[in-house]
Design an enzyme around this catalytic site. Structure first.
Site, PDB file in Angstrom:
ATOM      1  N   PRO A  10       0.800  -1.220   0.000  1.00 41.70           N
ATOM      2  CA  PRO A  10       0.000   0.000   0.000  1.00 41.70           C
ATOM      3  C   PRO A  10       0.843   1.285   0.000  1.00 41.70           C
ATOM      4  O   PRO A  10       1.896   1.335   0.630  1.00 41.70           O
ATOM      5  CB  PRO A  10      -0.802  -0.093   1.309  1.00 41.70           C
ATOM      6  N   GLU A  98      12.460  -9.900   1.130  1.00 41.28           N
ATOM      7  CA  GLU A  98      11.726  -8.712   1.588  1.00 41.28           C
ATOM      8  C   GLU A  98      12.612  -7.482   1.360  1.00 41.28           C
ATOM      9  O   GLU A  98      13.791  -7.496   1.722  1.00 41.28           O
ATOM     10  CB  GLU A  98      11.433  -8.905   3.080  1.00 41.28           C
TER      11      GLU A  98
HETATM   12  O1  CA2 Z   1      10.809   1.598   3.370  1.00 36.85           O
HETATM   13  C1  CA2 Z   1       9.923   0.965   2.786  1.00 36.85           C
HETATM   14  O2  CA2 Z   1      10.042   0.553   1.644  1.00 36.85           O
HETATM   15  C2  CA2 Z   1       8.570   0.733   3.485  1.00 36.85           C
HETATM   16  O3  CA2 Z   1       8.144  -0.580   3.162  1.00 36.85           O
HETATM   17  C3  CA2 Z   1       7.618   1.764   2.906  1.00 36.85           C
HETATM   18  C4  CA2 Z   1       6.256   1.763   3.583  1.00 36.85           C
HETATM   19  C5  CA2 Z   1       6.388   1.820   5.099  1.00 36.85           C
HETATM   20  O4  CA2 Z   1       5.118   1.703   5.708  1.00 36.85           O
HETATM   21  C6  CA2 Z   1       7.315   0.734   5.628  1.00 36.85           C
HETATM   22  O5  CA2 Z   1       7.427   0.876   7.034  1.00 36.85           O
HETATM   23  C7  CA2 Z   1       8.673   0.846   4.994  1.00 36.85           C
HETATM   24  C8  CA2 Z   1       5.429   2.967   3.140  1.00 36.85           C
HETATM   25  C9  CA2 Z   1       5.279   3.100   1.668  1.00 36.85           C
HETATM   26  C10 CA2 Z   1       4.557   4.386   1.396  1.00 36.85           C
HETATM   27  O6  CA2 Z   1       5.311   5.134   0.484  1.00 36.85           O
HETATM   28  C11 CA2 Z   1       4.993   6.431   0.327  1.00 36.85           C
HETATM   29  C12 CA2 Z   1       5.727   7.097  -0.621  1.00 36.85           C
HETATM   30  C13 CA2 Z   1       5.470   8.419  -0.837  1.00 36.85           C
HETATM   31  C14 CA2 Z   1       4.501   9.086  -0.112  1.00 36.85           C
HETATM   32  C15 CA2 Z   1       3.777   8.408   0.846  1.00 36.85           C
HETATM   33  C16 CA2 Z   1       4.028   7.072   1.066  1.00 36.85           C
END
Ligand code: CA2
Length: 149
Positions: A10, A98
């Site tokens: 998500p 992962e």
């Molecule tokens: O660091 C990562 O790749 C995460 O999986 C990204 C997730 C976060 O909840 C995990 O803890 C770490 C969030 C993805 C959301 O990405 C966004 C990008 C731009 C603006 C808002 C959200």
């Protein structure tokens, strides 16, 4: 032909549009292109998906069973919440790497636990989008048939 499935959870469709200080400036389309380039170089078939719907993600994981050779997954926030995705990955019986763009261990405490790491053969965090390429390269090394086979 070796096939890899890259799955994104998500909000990753928002990549590059918000929070560049955390996730960088590349969009998800850029990440797809990066993964496709790495896969083509290594003679791998690549499938790339993103969903904001947990049921959709679980269906893709189930459909990977017996069909793909490896899953690279950035589960987004489901990393820290989803027993259902953990269980789906076990059911799929496909090796999993992962990937997290950010280093989740230097962020909020709620990002320090991963349900997915329990079923992943390896975890990459904090390499930015290059983490996806590292995961693909690792699978290529591991899954490449021995010479003469
Ligand atoms: O660091 C990562 O790749 C995460 O999986 C990204 C997730 C976060 O909840 C995990 O803890 C770490 C969030 C993805 C959301 O990405 C966004 C990008 C731009 C603006 C808002 C959200």
């Amino acid at each position: 032909m070796t096939t890899l499935l890259v799955l994104n959870g998500p909000n990753l469709n928002m990549l590059g549009l918000r929070q560049p200080e955390v996730y960088g400036r590349e969009t998800l389309a850029d990440v797809h292109a990066l993964c496709q380039q790495a896969a083509s170089k290594l003679d791998l078939t690549l499938e790339f998906q993103q969903s904001n719907h947990e049921g959709q993600m679980i269906d893709w994981i189930h459909q990977a069973r017996g069909r793909v050779d490896g899953i690279v997954i950035n589960p987004g926030a489901w990393t820290h919440t989803s027993v259902a995705i953990h269980d789906a990955l076990i059911a799929a019986e496909v090796p999993v790497i992962e990937v997290h763009i950010s280093n989740v261990h230097r962020r909020e405490a709620f990002r320090h636990h991963s349900y997915i790491s329990l079923v992943a053969k390896a975890v990459l965090a904090g390499f930015g989008t290059h983490g996806y390429v590292l995961a693909i390269e690792h699978f290529a090394r591991e899954l490449r048939p021995a010479p003469g086979q």
